[in-house]
Write a protein that holds these residues in place. Sequence first.
Motif, PDB file in Angstrom:
ATOM      1  N   GLY A   1      13.112  66.180  42.744  1.00  0.00           N
ATOM      2  CA  GLY A   1      13.925  66.287  41.615  1.00  0.00           C
ATOM      3  C   GLY A   1      13.586  65.783  40.398  1.00  0.00           C
ATOM      4  O   GLY A   1      14.541  65.659  39.403  1.00  0.00           O
ATOM      5  N   GLN A   2      12.422  64.974  40.007  1.00  0.00           N
ATOM      6  CA  GLN A   2      11.933  64.640  38.968  1.00  0.00           C
ATOM      7  C   GLN A   2      10.505  65.306  38.267  1.00  0.00           C
ATOM      8  O   GLN A   2      10.075  64.853  37.743  1.00  0.00           O
ATOM      9  CB  GLN A   2      11.526  63.217  39.113  1.00  0.00           C
ATOM     10  N   VAL A   3      10.215  66.541  39.193  1.00  0.00           N
ATOM     11  CA  VAL A   3       8.742  67.374  38.920  1.00  0.00           C
ATOM     12  C   VAL A   3       9.393  68.448  38.306  1.00  0.00           C
ATOM     13  O   VAL A   3      10.206  69.069  38.880  1.00  0.00           O
ATOM     14  CB  VAL A   3       7.895  67.242  40.064  1.00  0.00           C
ATOM     15  N   ASN A   4       8.558  69.025  37.524  1.00  0.00           N
ATOM     16  CA  ASN A   4       8.502  70.412  36.962  1.00  0.00           C
ATOM     17  C   ASN A   4       7.603  71.420  37.740  1.00  0.00           C
ATOM     18  O   ASN A   4       6.376  70.855  37.811  1.00  0.00           O
ATOM     19  CB  ASN A   4       8.679  70.502  35.456  1.00  0.00           C
ATOM     20  N   PHE A   5       7.995  72.520  38.282  1.00  0.00           N
ATOM     21  CA  PHE A   5       7.092  73.470  38.868  1.00  0.00           C
ATOM     22  C   PHE A   5       6.737  74.435  38.065  1.00  0.00           C
ATOM     23  O   PHE A   5       7.660  75.269  37.891  1.00  0.00           O
ATOM     24  CB  PHE A   5       7.503  73.760  40.192  1.00  0.00           C
ATOM     25  N   GLY A   6       5.542  74.866  38.033  1.00  0.00           N
ATOM     26  CA  GLY A   6       5.069  76.148  37.227  1.00  0.00           C
ATOM     27  C   GLY A   6       4.180  76.826  38.521  1.00  0.00           C
ATOM     28  O   GLY A   6       3.273  76.300  39.078  1.00  0.00           O
ATOM     29  N   LEU A   7       4.553  78.128  38.527  1.00  0.00           N
ATOM     30  CA  LEU A   7       3.610  79.070  39.399  1.00  0.00           C
ATOM     31  C   LEU A   7       2.573  79.421  38.576  1.00  0.00           C
ATOM     32  O   LEU A   7       2.843  79.643  37.408  1.00  0.00           O
ATOM     33  CB  LEU A   7       4.496  80.440  39.742  1.00  0.00           C
TER      34      LEU A   7
END
Length: 171
Positions: A164-170
Amino acid sequence: MNPLAPDEKIALVMVYTNNMLIRGDIVIQENLRVSIWLRTQGVLNHVHLYKPQVILFGGTPPKSLSYSEIYIPTSHIIAFHLAPPEQDPLDYDASESNRIMQPLDMVVGSFLLKGKVRMATQMDLATHLDVSHSGWMSVYDGDLSNPYLPQFSVQVPMLLVNPGQVNFGLV
């Protein structure tokens, strides 16, 4: 620090918040795996670290702080792992079928994390994030860096992140 009880151990961990990196000792039950400790029901509202080394990211350059002890609100922690070279056994069965290791880039506060998330082969990342209601997600083969600390580079076999506090990039 109080003397350890017979069923306790000390573990050196690294804790990441939006504006700090803390490296310090925790006291934990001997039978618990440190790497998944934040998933257990015994975690309190504040994580108590002894002999912490703190790097505060609030200006340029980052500031180092030292304390004898520090208490960090568990809700502010966005990543957590054993300090290298220590490691626990991984938390999954490698023979489990229909699973993939999805490579991802993640933004963890001011840190950049390259790692892999284990997920079902029939699911895309968006669905995985939507249906996984766990407060902590395991990330494997983690490589952490920080653009404000060019000399900082940490590789860990496993860490926990708060999705909920991390941004995910493929990748």
